[in-house]
Design an enzyme around this catalytic site. Structure first.
Site, PDB file in Angstrom:
ATOM      1  N   GLU A 128     -12.725  73.459 -50.326  1.00 38.39           N
ATOM      2  CA  GLU A 128     -11.424  73.785 -50.547  1.00 38.39           C
ATOM      3  C   GLU A 128     -11.480  74.226 -51.865  1.00 38.39           C
ATOM      4  OE1 GLU A 128      -7.858  71.440 -49.986  1.00 38.39           O
ATOM      5  OE2 GLU A 128      -6.446  73.138 -50.401  1.00 38.39           O
ATOM      6  N   GLY A 268      -9.169  64.772 -56.711  1.00 42.98           N
ATOM      7  CA  GLY A 268      -9.075  63.430 -56.112  1.00 42.98           C
ATOM      8  C   GLY A 268      -9.833  63.019 -54.802  1.00 42.98           C
ATOM      9  N   GLU A 271      -9.383  66.431 -47.476  1.00 41.20           N
ATOM     10  CA  GLU A 271      -8.940  66.166 -45.960  1.00 41.20           C
ATOM     11  C   GLU A 271      -9.920  66.988 -45.054  1.00 41.20           C
ATOM     12  OE1 GLU A 271      -7.221  68.050 -48.203  1.00 41.20           O
ATOM     13  OE2 GLU A 271      -6.297  69.844 -47.197  1.00 41.20           O
ATOM     14  N   HIS A 304      -2.472  60.057 -47.887  1.00 41.91           N
ATOM     15  CA  HIS A 304      -2.231  61.574 -48.118  1.00 41.91           C
ATOM     16  C   HIS A 304      -3.356  62.652 -47.437  1.00 41.91           C
ATOM     17  CE1 HIS A 304      -1.566  65.228 -50.582  1.00 41.91           C
ATOM     18  NE2 HIS A 304      -2.695  65.767 -50.419  1.00 41.91           N
ATOM     19  N   GLU A 305      -4.737  62.071 -47.490  1.00 46.30           N
ATOM     20  CA  GLU A 305      -5.703  62.744 -46.957  1.00 46.30           C
ATOM     21  C   GLU A 305      -5.625  62.633 -45.367  1.00 46.30           C
ATOM     22  OE1 GLU A 305      -6.915  64.702 -48.928  1.00 46.30           O
ATOM     23  OE2 GLU A 305      -6.591  63.647 -50.609  1.00 46.30           O
ATOM     24  N   GLU A 327       0.442  70.996 -48.898  1.00 45.95           N
ATOM     25  CA  GLU A 327       0.358  69.956 -50.093  1.00 45.95           C
ATOM     26  C   GLU A 327       1.983  69.502 -50.394  1.00 45.95           C
ATOM     27  OE1 GLU A 327      -2.126  68.936 -50.717  1.00 45.95           O
ATOM     28  OE2 GLU A 327      -3.838  70.076 -50.258  1.00 45.95           O
TER      29      GLU A 327
HETATM   30  N1  ARG Z   1      -6.742  69.367 -50.569  1.00 43.89           N
HETATM   31  C1  ARG Z   1      -6.928  68.434 -51.425  1.00 43.89           C
HETATM   32  C2  ARG Z   1      -5.877  67.449 -51.295  1.00 43.89           C
HETATM   33  O1  ARG Z   1      -4.648  67.581 -52.094  1.00 43.89           O
HETATM   34  C3  ARG Z   1      -7.226  68.843 -52.863  1.00 43.89           C
HETATM   35  C4  ARG Z   1      -8.587  69.833 -52.998  1.00 43.89           C
HETATM   36  C5  ARG Z   1      -8.451  70.566 -54.239  1.00 43.89           C
HETATM   37  N2  ARG Z   1      -9.746  71.112 -54.248  1.00 43.89           N
HETATM   38  C6  ARG Z   1      -9.824  71.902 -55.285  1.00 43.89           C
HETATM   39  N3  ARG Z   1     -10.909  72.661 -55.389  1.00 43.89           N
HETATM   40  N4  ARG Z   1      -9.142  72.504 -56.150  1.00 43.89           N
HETATM   41  O2  ARG Z   1      -5.885  66.367 -51.031  1.00 43.89           O
HETATM   42 ZN    ZN Z   2      -3.417  67.577 -50.191  1.00 47.10          ZN
END
Ligand code: ARG
Ligand code: ZN
Length: 880
Positions: A128, A268, A271, A304-305, A327
């Site tokens: 991501e 951090g 997921e 969260h994850e 998010e």
């Molecule tokens: N989806 C992840 C979370 O909020 C964050 C990933 C962000 N990655 C990035 N390359 N900006 O748990």
């Molecule tokens: Zn997230």
């Protein structure tokens, strides 16, 4: 590297994908000097597209070599496709076909930490938002959802553990000491949820029985030295799984759930379906090595994850403009969870503090954007406090407006209606509307309009009629590209207190019976006047209870009213808030003062009351004793003079510490009790009170405080107390004790990266030790590592974000220093570089002496050749 000016991508240009992928068959051959990736995509034309595209376009990024392309089993001649490095175009494809692509990539040289890379010898991924395209050519967008089958081959001795999403369906030995494992994920998913891990890791196992009686295999994979640090995350995971069943009716869907800890990680955690990957600092904890804060952060990030499995994975985003769909909602879910696991009031205070300090700052700066942005250049720059934290507040307001039961109906409908789909924030709001029958059309402006609403409250009391009138006006400030905004739909929670501190019934008409003492007023117009009846005397208003909306409230509170609310408001959040407002008022009055202005004795009395009254909720007291941070004071000020704010705050702190010395010692002793370490609101509060008392005593170089700190430092059986003592010493004038403690601490913990990060941060964040020479010295330290984002954050990030008097030094050296580090990092890790720029972006807020130098620093970044798209966007928007 960038060769031309980065393009802006607009929401209005969204088109459905021309081709869909039903199935992805991947094979990874992992070697020390690179990896070969075989990808076989089962594709077909999207029936919902207009069918006009004859060529297939796939995304690619930083792929070392495209070795071959085949269509339906036959290798394509070079003129049948175009290899444009960031794009693979295959001409004249049929309506349905299998596309084979073989790429060679070099994970060992991947310093951006996007796609497949190596961290402490292991292979891992971060896909991501757009990392999958660094692995192979693919339609790398979240609305293309496919089933993945992944075979990983590697040397067995070096990489005994091979992981990917779903279930392991086959494994075996290969020639040359190699082996393979094949994974199959039955759930269609976008490429950003793909993950792969290969390493020499140890496995910790547990299990969870779901509400329908299925047994889930829970596995954590860590480096051998970290086995003792897994229990807390595992327990948190099980609590989160149970909670999501009880509160949202969501059950886990695969048979295995895996967590992996990785030392080098940009964010951090992530997921990935069935295989969550975490930054080590957000998952590993033991009593000796992690503070209470870290324990709580880990619990919330693990949750969260995990919660993303439904809010993000089963139902995902159509495009990245919808990022807050997953998010904002998931942060809301994890904040509810944390509130339920600990103290709801404390959690609310922490969330509001973060929002008011950092999100409000973002929302009034050059990078301000709506919760659903209209455009971006680089999507990783949009993993922001606005998308996450404000997005959470927006969902919270829906919860407040609908009530818990209707909200649950809405979320049930959302999950049922959109399971397996990639959808928009508007789909989410529509499900909430359809389930509840409420009209949220005006509410949708929260997703569209950037900027923090400003509410100005006036009141008057009509003694003769017994009517109290509250007039509330809302204004939403201009933000880049947005002016003349419409009023938003704001839930505004209020209460009224009588002179004795009692809660008064809120009668909206005369004679109303059974009126509640708490109401949610709904603001929809630019101005509203509410009348409260049958009041014998002028009440004290308690406004925006529990921080019911992410807005700024202006009301001419007197200090008497604030002190009254501090001790009487039944709303815990507002009690705390009254204390903050009082302290802000007292400190602000002293800013720029030469030292003659007396400090309001009322503040001292209020703090004395807090320190000594054991009948109060100690978790709340621990929060109330924290003076507003410098960052918050700066955020509130216009054209802030940072050194002057720092001086004023220090003066108040010293004054309070001196006046309350005996109370602080008593508080310290009262809260120093033997007992097993646990992370409950009570024991966290006790440690927080004890360490606050210690910090204050050392702020005035109290001898007794010093000896308490030294002995606490030596004897503590947990990191909260050890770090509390170390921090107090670092921020004292006792140089020798400080240096001894810092030296001893490092010697003891130098093999533990998570502790070394804390050791860096306590120094770089301290205005007593952390001037620029200190920061440069830390960067020369053998434990500092330019390739590790946590080290960069704990030294450079903490310096610029927390050591504010040093960062804003008059001569501009702090700004030049930061610019220098950003230029250096831009080539190796643009995502981290772009985040580091943030403190400079607000140059217009500061007085010209500072602002001009910040601007010059930004320009020096802008002029670097080959600037990454990430940094380009932030710098150009800031200078625009
Ligand atoms: N989806 C992840 C979370 O909020 C964050 C990933 C962000 N990655 C990035 N390359 N900006 O748990
Ligand atoms: Zn997230």
């Amino acid at each position: 590297m960038r060769t031309s000016q980065p393009q802006t991508i607009y929401l209005k240009d969204y088109r459905v994908p021309a081709f869909l992928v039903d199935h992805v068959d991947l094979r990874f051959e992992l070697f020390e000097d690179g990896a070969r990736v075989y990808s076989l995509l089962s594709m077909r034309r999207n029936p919902d597209s207009d069918g006009s595209d004859t060529s297939l376009e796939l995304d690619g990024d930083s792929l070392t070599t495209l070795e071959s392309v085949s269509l339906d089993g036959s290798e394509l001649a070079k003129d049948a496709y175009e290899d444009r490095t960031d794009r693979l175009v295959v001409h004249d494809v049929p309506d349905q076909f299998e596309l084979g692509v073989v790429t060679w990539i070099e994970p060992q040289n991947n310093t951006r930490l996007e796609g497949l890379y190596k961290s402490s010898g292991m292979f891992c991924t971060q896909c991501e938002a757009e990392g999958f395209r660094c692995i192979t050519y693919f339609p790398d967008r979240p609305d293309v959802m496919a089933r993945f089958r992944t075979r990983i081959e590697a040397d067995k001795a070096s990489f005994p553990i091979l992981l990917s999403n779903g279930n392991d369906v086959e494994k075996g030995e290969l020639d040359g000491g190699r082996h393979f494992v094949t994974w199959e994920d039955p759930f269609p998913k976008p490429s950003y949820l793909f993950a792969l891990v290969a390493g020499d890791l140890v496995e910790q196992r547990d299990s969870f029985e779901t509400m329908s009686g299925r047994e889930i295999d829970l596995r954590m994979y860590v480096e051998p030295r970290n086995v003792e640090k897994c229990a807390h995350a595992m327990d948190s995971l099980k609590r989160a799984m149970r909670w999501d069943e009880e509160v949202y009716g969501r059950e886990y869907d695969l048979d295995i759930f895996m967590i992996v800890a990785v030392d080098d990680f940009n964010m951090g955690a992530m997921e990935n379906k069935g295989l969550n990957i975490f930054n080590s600092s957000c998952v590993l904890a033991s009593q000796e090595t992690a503070t209470d804060q870290a324990f709580q952060r880990i619990e919330s990030i693990v949750a969260h994850e995990y919660f993303h499995n439904w809010s993000g994975n089963r139902v995902t985003c159509r495009d990245w403009f919808q990022l807050s769909l997953k998010e904002g909602f998931t942060v809301f879910r994890d904040s509810q969870f944390s509130a339920d696991m600990g103290s709801p009031t404390v959690k609310r205070i922490e969330d509001a503090t973060m929002l008011r300090t950092a999100q409000f700052a973002e929302d009034s700066g050059p990078m301000a954007h709506p919760v659903r942005p209209e455009s971006y250049m680089e999507i990783t720059n949009f993993y922001t406090l606005t998308i996450y934290e404000k997005g959470c507040e927006v969902v919270r307001m829906i919860h407040t407006l609908l009530g818990a039961d209707m909200f649950r109906k809405g979320s049930d409908l959302y999950f049922e209606r959109h399971d397996g789909q990639a959808v928009t924030t508007d789909d989410f709001v529509r499900a909430m509307e359809d389930a509840s029958g409420r009209d949220l059309s005006q509410f949708r402006l929260w997703y569209e309009q950037a900027g923090t609403p400003e509410l100005t409250v006036r009141d008057e009391f009509d003694q003769g009629a017994g009517i109290y009138r509250l007039t509330i006006e809302q204004v939403i400030p201009d933000t880049p590209g947005q002016t003349n905004k419409k009023p938003q739909h704001i839930p505004f929670a209020v209460g009224l207190l009588g002179a004795g501190g009692e809660s008064l019934p809120l009668k909206l008409s005369a004679g109303e019976t059974d009126a509640p003492t708490d109401r949610i007023l709904e603001l929809t117009e630019a101005s509203h006047t509410f009348e409260f009846h049958d009041l014998a005397e002028r009440p004290v208003p308690s406004l925006l209870r529990d921080f019911s909306a992410p807005v700024r409230v202006y009301y001419p509170w007197t200090r008497e009213q604030l002190m009254f609310l501090m001790s009487h408001d039944p709303d815990g959040f507002n009690r705390w808030d009254a204390g903050q407002r009082l302290a802000v008022d007292v400190i602000s009055e002293l800013v720029g003062d030469t030292g003659n202005e007396a400090i309001d004795g009322g503040l001292t009395d209020a703090y004395r009351g807090l320190l000594s009254d054991v009948s109060l909720d100690q978790a709340l007291v621990a929060k109330m004793l924290q003076l507003p941070s410098e960052a918050y004071l700066i955020e509130l000020a216009e054209k802030p003079n940072v050194p002057a704010i720092h001086q004023a705050r220090e003066r108040v702190l010293k004054h309070l510490a001196a006046a309350l010395r005996d109370d602080l010692l008593a508080c310290y002793r009262r809260n120093t009790v033997e007992g097993r370490y646990e992370v409950t609101p009570e024991s966290v509060a006790r440690r927080s009170l004890r360490n606050t008392a210690l910090a204050w005593l050392l702020h005035i170089d109290d001898e007794e405080g010093r000896s308490l700190a030294v002995s606490q430092f030596e004897r503590a059986d947990n990191m909260t107390d050890r770090m509390g003592a170390l921090r107090a010493l670092v921020n004292s004038g006792y140089e020798q004790a400080r240096d001894e403690a810092l030296g001893a601490f490092y010697e003891r913990w130098k093999a533990d990266p998570q502790v070394v990060e804390q050791w860096f941060a306590v120094q770089s964040g301290s205005s007593r030790t952390g001037g620029l020479p200190k920061i440069r010295e830390l960067m020369e330290h053998p434990a500092f590592d330019w390739k590790n984002p946590n080290k960069i954050r704990s030294v450079i990030g903490v310096f610029a974000g927390q050591n504010l008097p040093a960062f804003h030094a008059e001569d501009g050296a702090g700004y030049r220093f930061l610019a220098e580090q950003v230029r250096r990092l831009d080539d190796s890790n643009p995502q981290i570089a772009a985040r580091l720029v943030s403190p400079l972006t607000r140059w217009r807020k500061f007085a010209p002496v500072h602002g001009e130098q910040m601007k010059t620093a930004l320009e020096s970044i802008r002029d670097k050749s080959g600037l990454s798209r990430d940094v380009y966007e932030v710098v150009h928007k800031s200078l625009a």
